[in-house]
Write an enzyme that holds these catalytic residues in place. Structure first.
Site, PDB file in Angstrom:
ATOM      1  CE  LYS A  32      17.471 -60.272  45.462  1.00 49.01           C
ATOM      2  NZ  LYS A  32      16.727 -61.172  46.312  1.00 49.01           N
ATOM      3  CB  THR A  33      17.618 -66.589  44.966  1.00 46.96           C
ATOM      4  OG1 THR A  33      16.792 -65.423  44.992  1.00 46.96           O
ATOM      5  CG2 THR A  33      16.964 -67.690  45.776  1.00 46.96           C
ATOM      6  CG  ASP A 218      17.216 -61.663  49.614  1.00 41.79           C
ATOM      7  OD1 ASP A 218      17.938 -60.834  49.034  1.00 41.79           O
ATOM      8  OD2 ASP A 218      16.443 -62.433  49.009  1.00 41.79           O
ATOM      9  CD  GLU A 219      14.762 -58.239  47.709  1.00 43.31           C
ATOM     10  OE1 GLU A 219      15.248 -57.101  47.505  1.00 43.31           O
ATOM     11  OE2 GLU A 219      14.400 -58.982  46.789  1.00 43.31           O
ATOM     12  CD  GLN A 249      16.129 -54.770  42.176  1.00 43.49           C
ATOM     13  OE1 GLN A 249      15.100 -55.405  41.977  1.00 43.49           O
ATOM     14  NE2 GLN A 249      17.322 -55.334  42.173  1.00 43.49           N
ATOM     15  NE  ARG A 607      11.485 -56.778  38.586  1.00 39.46           N
ATOM     16  CZ  ARG A 607      12.494 -57.273  39.289  1.00 39.46           C
ATOM     17  NH1 ARG A 607      12.388 -58.462  39.843  1.00 39.46           N
ATOM     18  NH2 ARG A 607      13.621 -56.605  39.432  1.00 39.46           N
TER      19      ARG A 607
END
Length: 737
Positions: A32-33, A218-219, A249, A607
């Site tokens: 996504k970044t 974002d997020e 998340q 992760r």
């Protein structure tokens, strides 16, 4: 556009979509970044959108830095013009722009929790409300919660339904009034004040809406109500809002995040385009299969299924140990075996996650004993130490001479005979003469109210700083302020090891200013910008624990799963997989809270890139009590084909000597003091964990070592004498184990 061609089809569609509201459901490890950076570069290069009219919100300063680096490679120097940062940093930037527009003479001071608490205690004393019936920390939590929901004092007052709520509202109202009088704001204000401005002044709202053609967040799943209102107000002009996130998340409900913001995005924007990024580039098929199976048990989610073209990988391994010590030894045994099998693996490639900070204690004991270098993310930060907070308060008084909390902290440090009564008199003079509080001290001295030489030196130190501001480097000005005011001398003249260590920390603080100044001027110097003390104070106020995490340091990382968000490791150990611990006991009777615990488990699992280990203990001692434990439901939710259960290897039952038991107890006390970093140097006789004997203090354990050669010092925890810091050059120490 090579950066677009390098994207997969779903990513490419997200980066090149047209105008209007856009929701990107981006799974863990789905790039996504990369997509956000490509979207911004596409808007600038292909659509001709000026970078200064793009506002992009990231969750951490670390993420903002990584994003800016990517964009610099894609669009060059134009990346500097973007409005890119966290909600708080962008809110502060907007407020500063409004202050400049209004011709304000003084800067804003941003208060942290400690500053807030000090002000709340003052306000409660002023209102004669006892902290016995209403603890100040509860008031702080209530005010922060109200601001997370974008509620001002009037909203809270109108909604008060009982005596306690009415008192809270009264404290909140006076607290806000005192903040305004001092030109100070807390973190909640950095979001709520722009909202208040835009709601009360349509012209300013329209001006800011016109300024930003595109808003990217974002997020988005971790936004609270105030942040939701903030972004929607800004985007209301063009409706070009791009929300990127993953409901699976969302793990910060306990601090105000509202998962409904992302779940209801299509309700808020009926014409929204919704795209899913489901290809995971991080983890193996086994890890993803396990994570997907766990998260699918949640009901409050937007359907998506992560997949990967990566290798199948090894199954997860789960081990149920006898107790927490056996669990830790099992983790470290596997870590050692993997490093022995693959010599290229560093300690940095491994991470140990736990649900609560208390679980780190046993790991620390075993790591110290084994000489394994490690770091804990989330300990007491350098900037939270007393001497550093004092130094920051001195600098705050320069930028905001009305900051009463900071001034009260330093005006009598070192002692200058300024008690509460004197301080209140000067404060009254400040109000009567219409002077900033710091200037009122100078006026009081000139009128003869304050006759002591110490206060004259204090005043002159600030006057010298102001006079030379802009002509001398910031770090030199800051050091001179701390010297001329007598603060540095206070610690130097103490003549103790503790005082010497604090002096070292102050000089490290000056180095931090110098480094910041160099980096800031390198980035902004070409545009004529030069670092100001307020820029450095903003940097310090907005930095987080994760921002300070050093990825390149070869140390084993210990952290809570909450702190792990946004990071990745080759191998992850998730420990304490027990009912009542993970999921936490507080969530067991709350369906929504239990779903957040499951999302937290999903975040921890995703992760891991190559290997994932889960562990639990049959019995665990926590908070002074030993209990039998049941394995976590999350372990049971992993499909058998994705995980193998392994039996603990038989261990020799050790009978600990009295000295070993005592050493364990000493080591267990280190957990919450500060962020420990223990380096592996087996050839050094004075390394961490070594037992020593002193002719006066007796038996002890080395807890910390600083310096090298003739200047080396060790901090030793002695059985009877407590903690002592000793210079190896002079101390008569004998290594005994």
């Amino acid at each position: 556009m090579p950066f677009i061609d390098a994207l997969n089809p779903a990513q490419k569609e997200a980066a090149t979509s047209g105008d209007g509201p856009l929701l990107i459901l981006a799974g863990a490890g789905s790039g996504k970044t990369r997509v956000l950076a490509a979207r911004i570069a596409f808007l600038v290069d292909r659509r001709g959108v000026p970078p200064s009219s793009i506002l992009a919100v990231t969750f951490t300063n670390k993420a903002a830095g990584e994003m800016r680096e990517r964009l610099h490679k894609l669009i060059g120097p134009a990346a500097k013009s973007l409005w890119l940062g966290t909600f708080h940093s962008l809110g502060l930037r907007i407020l500063r722009a409004e202050l400049r527009r209004g011709g304000a003479s003084h800067d804003i001071t941003v208060y942290n929790d400690d500053d807030q608490l000090a002000l709340i205690k003052q306000v409660m004393a002023e209102l004669e409300i006892s902290d016995k019936t209403l603890p100040p920390k509860n008031v702080l939590a209530g005010i922060n919660h109200a601001k997370n929901d974008a509620l001002g004092p009037s909203d809270v007052i109108s909604g008060a339904r009982n005596f306690i709520a009415e008192r809270m509202a009264k404290i909140y109202a006076l607290y806000q009034k005192r903040l305004r009088e001092m030109n100070c704001m807390d973190f909640g204000d950095l979001i709520c004040e722009p909202i208040r401005l835009w709601r009360s002044d349509p012209q300013r709202r329209e001006a800011w809406q016109g300024h930003f053609q595109h808003v990217l967040v974002d997020e988005y799943q971790d936004t609270n109500r105030a942040q939701y209102v903030f972004t929607n107000l800004l985007a209301a002009g063009t409706r070009n809002i791009m929300a990127v996130g993953d409901p699976d998340q969302s793990i910060y409900g306990w601090r105000g995040a509202d998962i409904r913001n992302i779940l209801d995005f299509e309700r808020d924007y009926a014409d929204a385009t919704v795209l899913r990024l489901e290809e995971n580039y991080r983890s193996t098929k086994m890890i993803l299969g396990a994570a997907n199976a766990v998260i699918e048990k949640n009901k409050g989610r937007l359907k998506k299924t992560l997949w990967t073209a990566n290798a199948d990988g090894e199954p997860l391994q789960y081990e149920e140990a006898d107790d927490e010590y056996a669990e830790v030894r099992g983790v470290l045994k596997r870590l050692k075996a993997m490093r022995d099998a693959r010599p290229g693996l560093g300690y940095r490639d491994f991470a140990v996650f736990y649900r609560t900070n208390a679980q780190s204690r046993v790991f620390e004991e075993e790591l110290i004993r084994g000489g394994i270098p490690y770091t804990i993310v989330g300990g007491v930060r350098f900037y939270d130490r007393k001497e550093i907070r004092d130094a920051i308060a001195y600098l705050r008084c320069v930028t905001n001479p009305n900051d009463a909390i900071s001034l009260q902290r330093v005006v009598n440090t070192p002692p200058r005979g300024i008690g509460k009564a004197t301080f209140d008199k000067v404060r009254a003079l400040s109000a009567e003469a219409g002077l900033p509080l710091l200037d009122a001290f100078s006026e009081a001295h000139s009128r003869g109210f304050l006759r002591k030489n110490e206060i004259r030196n204090f005043i002159e130190a600030f006057e010298a700083f102001r006079a030379d501001s802009g002509t001398a480097p910031l770090h030199e000005l800051a050091l001179r302020l701390l010297e001329d005011s007598g603060y540095l001398l206070m610690w130097q003249s103490e003549g103790t090891d503790d005082g010497a260590e604090r002096v070292e920390n102050i000089f490290e603080f000056i180095s931090a200013i110098k480094d910041f100044e160099a980096a800031f001027n390198a980035e902004h110097g070409a545009d004529g910008g030069k670092a100001a003390i307020s820029d450095f104070l903003d940097h310090v106020a907005l930095i987080s624990d994760v921002d300070a995490y050093e990825e390149d340091a070869d140390r084993l990382t210990l952290m809570t799963i909450h702190s792990a968000k946004g990071l990745e490791f080759k191998t992850v150990f998730i420990t304490g997989m027990e009912e009542g611990l993970f999921p936490h006991a507080r969530s067991l009777d709350e369906p929504d809270a239990l779903e957040e615990e499951r999302r937290l488990c999903y975040v921890g699992m995703t992760r891991a890139k190559e290997r994932l280990f889960l562990s639990s203990a049959k019995t665990r001692s926590m908070y002074g009590e030993t209990k039998y434990r049941m394995r976590s439901r999350f372990v049971e939710e992993v499909p058998p084909e994705c995980m193998e259960t392994v039996e603990p290897e038989p261990e020799e039952r050790r009978v600990y000597t009295y000295e070993e038991k005592w050493s364990n107890q000493l080591n267990s006390g280190a957990q919450a003091k500060k962020e420990p970093v223990y380096e592996d140097n087996s050839s050094d006789p004075w390394r961490i964990g070594v037992k020593v004997r002193h002719p006066t203090f007796g038996l002890g354990v080395i807890k910390e070592k600083t310096g090298s050669g003739p200047g080396a010092k060790v901090t030793v925890s002695f059985k009877d004498a407590g903690l002592k810091k000793l210079a190896l050059r002079y101390a008569i120490l004998e290594v005994v184990g």
